[in-house]
Design a protein around this motif. Sequence first.
Motif, PDB file in Angstrom:
ATOM      1  N   TYR A  53       0.753  -1.230  -0.083  1.00  0.00           N
ATOM      2  CA  TYR A  53       0.132  -0.014   0.120  1.00  0.00           C
ATOM      3  C   TYR A  53       0.818   1.232  -0.084  1.00  0.00           C
ATOM      4  O   TYR A  53       1.270   1.870   0.991  1.00  0.00           O
ATOM      5  N   SER A  54       1.383   1.674  -1.097  1.00  0.00           N
ATOM      6  CA  SER A  54       2.252   2.696  -1.302  1.00  0.00           C
ATOM      7  C   SER A  54       2.014   3.479  -2.938  1.00  0.00           C
ATOM      8  O   SER A  54       1.460   2.869  -3.593  1.00  0.00           O
ATOM      9  N   GLU A  71       3.867   2.469   3.685  1.00  0.00           N
ATOM     10  CA  GLU A  71       3.596   1.987   5.204  1.00  0.00           C
ATOM     11  C   GLU A  71       4.693   2.146   6.116  1.00  0.00           C
ATOM     12  O   GLU A  71       5.942   2.234   5.561  1.00  0.00           O
ATOM     13  N   TRP A  81       0.995  -2.371  10.857  1.00  0.00           N
ATOM     14  CA  TRP A  81       1.575  -1.472   9.977  1.00  0.00           C
ATOM     15  C   TRP A  81       0.544  -0.405   9.966  1.00  0.00           C
ATOM     16  O   TRP A  81      -0.622  -0.281  10.105  1.00  0.00           O
ATOM     17  N   THR A  83      -0.434   3.820   7.717  1.00  0.00           N
ATOM     18  CA  THR A  83      -0.172   4.471   6.518  1.00  0.00           C
ATOM     19  C   THR A  83       0.490   5.807   6.805  1.00  0.00           C
ATOM     20  O   THR A  83      -0.386   6.700   7.566  1.00  0.00           O
TER      21      THR A  83
END
Length: 94
Positions: A53-54, A71, A81, A83
Amino acid sequence: GNILLGYSAASSSEAPSIRFTGRAAKDPANLMASEALVVAGKGSQTLDRWGDYSSISLDPFDRCTFWLTAEYLDQDGAFEWKTFVAHTKFQNCE
């Protein structure tokens, strides 16, 4: 012509952290700016996946601001993790 590269960095002595580097269109070719730390991680993922998730995108309003999401971890664990959202822009952006 401006470019920003956001990424996770980790080693045996550093928990996964978020960093970035980049260059403005008018900077010398083949040269990136000094690496900058966005957030230092405080833990490591205990599962085998990381970085799903980036994202990085250019702000459509000013076409100079880059938005980075990535993350990091506050502590060791399987699902610890978080964000982080950061933004930056080059001083000489036109």
